[in-house]
Design an enzyme around this catalytic site. Sequence first.
Site, short mmCIF file in Angstrom:
data_model
loop_
_atom_site.label_atom_id
_atom_site.label_comp_id
_atom_site.label_asym_id
_atom_site.label_seq_id
_atom_site.Cartn_x
_atom_site.Cartn_y
_atom_site.Cartn_z
N LYS A 1 17.54 26.51 43.97
CA LYS A 1 17.55 27.23 45.25
C LYS A 1 16.16 27.77 45.58
CE LYS A 1 19.05 31.96 45.19
NZ LYS A 1 17.80 32.55 45.36
N ASP B 1 20.35 22.53 47.31
CA ASP B 1 21.54 22.40 46.47
C ASP B 1 22.30 21.14 46.87
OD1 ASP B 1 22.18 23.38 48.89
OD2 ASP B 1 23.09 25.23 48.18
N LYS C 1 10.91 26.93 41.19
CA LYS C 1 10.71 25.48 41.02
C LYS C 1 9.23 25.12 41.02
CE LYS C 1 12.88 24.49 44.80
NZ LYS C 1 13.38 25.82 45.15
N LYS D 1 8.56 24.25 52.88
CA LYS D 1 7.61 25.36 52.66
C LYS D 1 6.20 24.81 52.38
CE LYS D 1 9.26 28.29 49.50
NZ LYS D 1 9.08 29.19 48.35
P1 ADP Z 1 10.49 28.02 44.56
O1 ADP Z 1 9.50 26.93 44.45
O2 ADP Z 1 11.75 27.75 43.81
O3 ADP Z 1 10.78 28.42 45.98
P2 ADP Z 1 8.39 29.64 43.44
O4 ADP Z 1 7.98 28.81 42.28
O5 ADP Z 1 7.52 29.62 44.64
O6 ADP Z 1 9.89 29.32 43.86
O7 ADP Z 1 8.55 31.12 42.88
C1 ADP Z 1 8.93 32.21 43.71
C2 ADP Z 1 8.21 33.46 43.21
O8 ADP Z 1 8.69 33.79 41.92
C3 ADP Z 1 6.70 33.28 43.11
O9 ADP Z 1 6.07 34.44 43.57
C4 ADP Z 1 6.48 33.08 41.60
O10 ADP Z 1 5.23 33.55 41.16
C5 ADP Z 1 7.62 33.91 41.01
N1 ADP Z 1 8.03 33.41 39.69
C6 ADP Z 1 8.66 32.26 39.41
N2 ADP Z 1 8.89 32.12 38.08
C7 ADP Z 1 8.37 33.24 37.50
C8 ADP Z 1 8.26 33.71 36.14
N3 ADP Z 1 8.76 33.02 35.11
N4 ADP Z 1 7.64 34.91 35.93
C9 ADP Z 1 7.15 35.63 36.97
N5 ADP Z 1 7.21 35.24 38.26
C10 ADP Z 1 7.81 34.06 38.54
MG MG Z 2 8.56 25.89 45.97
#
Ligand code: ADP
Ligand code: MG
Length: 295
Positions: free
Chosen positions: A12, A129, A17, A43
């Site tokens: 999600k 999802d 991711k 995004k």
């Molecule tokens: P997605 O790609 O699923 O939308 P992101 O990878 O962009 O999500 O992560 C969303 C936020 O959560 C970002 O600000 C990222 O730095 C933070 N984040 C993700 N995993 C971790 C982690 N293991 N520890 C700290 N922050 C995290």
């Molecule tokens: Mg992302």
Amino acid sequence: MKKRKEIAIYGKGGIGKSTTTSNISAALSDEGYQVLQIGCDPKSDSTNTLTKGESIPTVLDTVRSGKRVALEDIVYEGFNGVLCVEAGGPEPGVGCAGRGIITAVELLKQKKVFEEYSPDVVLYDVLGDVVCGGFAMPIREGIASQVYTVSSSDFMAIYAANNLFKGIQKYSKNGGALFSGIIANSINLPLHEEIIEDFSKNTKSTIAGFVPRSLTVTQAELGGTTTIESDPDSEQAEVYRKLAKKIFNNKEEYLPSPLESHELKAWAGSWSDKLINQSKEANCELECVARESAK
Ligand code: ADP
Ligand code: MG
């Protein structure tokens, strides 16, 4: 021709991711592999931490610009030579994001991106999802041979993982991709681990690795990099390196067993009861301590 590994990572929005995928890409490139990371999320920020925090032009924006598309307009070299592509999305309010993914991946194939760069591993970072056929493309068309999901122990993330399992099951009948493991993210308490382990047991799935929530990730992101690049000696970097190795060598490919809606609800309800009982017990203990010290 060398055999490339094609992996799709679902989950999600906001679950981690892109963070996880980019760290895996960075870790694999450190091992000497040629990696291609394809962001399949409107995004369009999948590869930002591989490119010093900069956004690269997206495939769909480039197509929309009307000029002839050359490879170097859509494939950008990031940290350690990781190849970065962002599929992009429709103009806000117009068109379908899933459809955009299909167009972008078709164009990559047409332009022979895979033959040109012959990557050892292709990582698709995919939102969703699998309610929409466009986002399901890497699974549906068997483009990815292995599928992972990033999930925390939060119910909405688990709900999305369960929906992904339903999608994998549906498309497997027509040669779709199989599942290879849950990447459990933001796991800091034994309780988080227990919840996700219980979900995996109930869906006959496996866990590829546990990734803690860590400030090194936040720091790295604010500096426009992965943890692997900015803090290679940290424990978190070691977690990502271990996960990358596990994924690269993982031979597990199977059909998970998604829970039906009523089963998922019942499963969530059982955890709710467990948590209520745990907090009652904790309160009880606190009251006992308070009574003892008042004596
Ligand atoms: P997605 O790609 O699923 O939308 P992101 O990878 O962009 O999500 O992560 C969303 C936020 O959560 C970002 O600000 C990222 O730095 C933070 N984040 C993700 N995993 C971790 C982690 N293991 N520890 C700290 N922050 C995290
Ligand atoms: Mg992302």
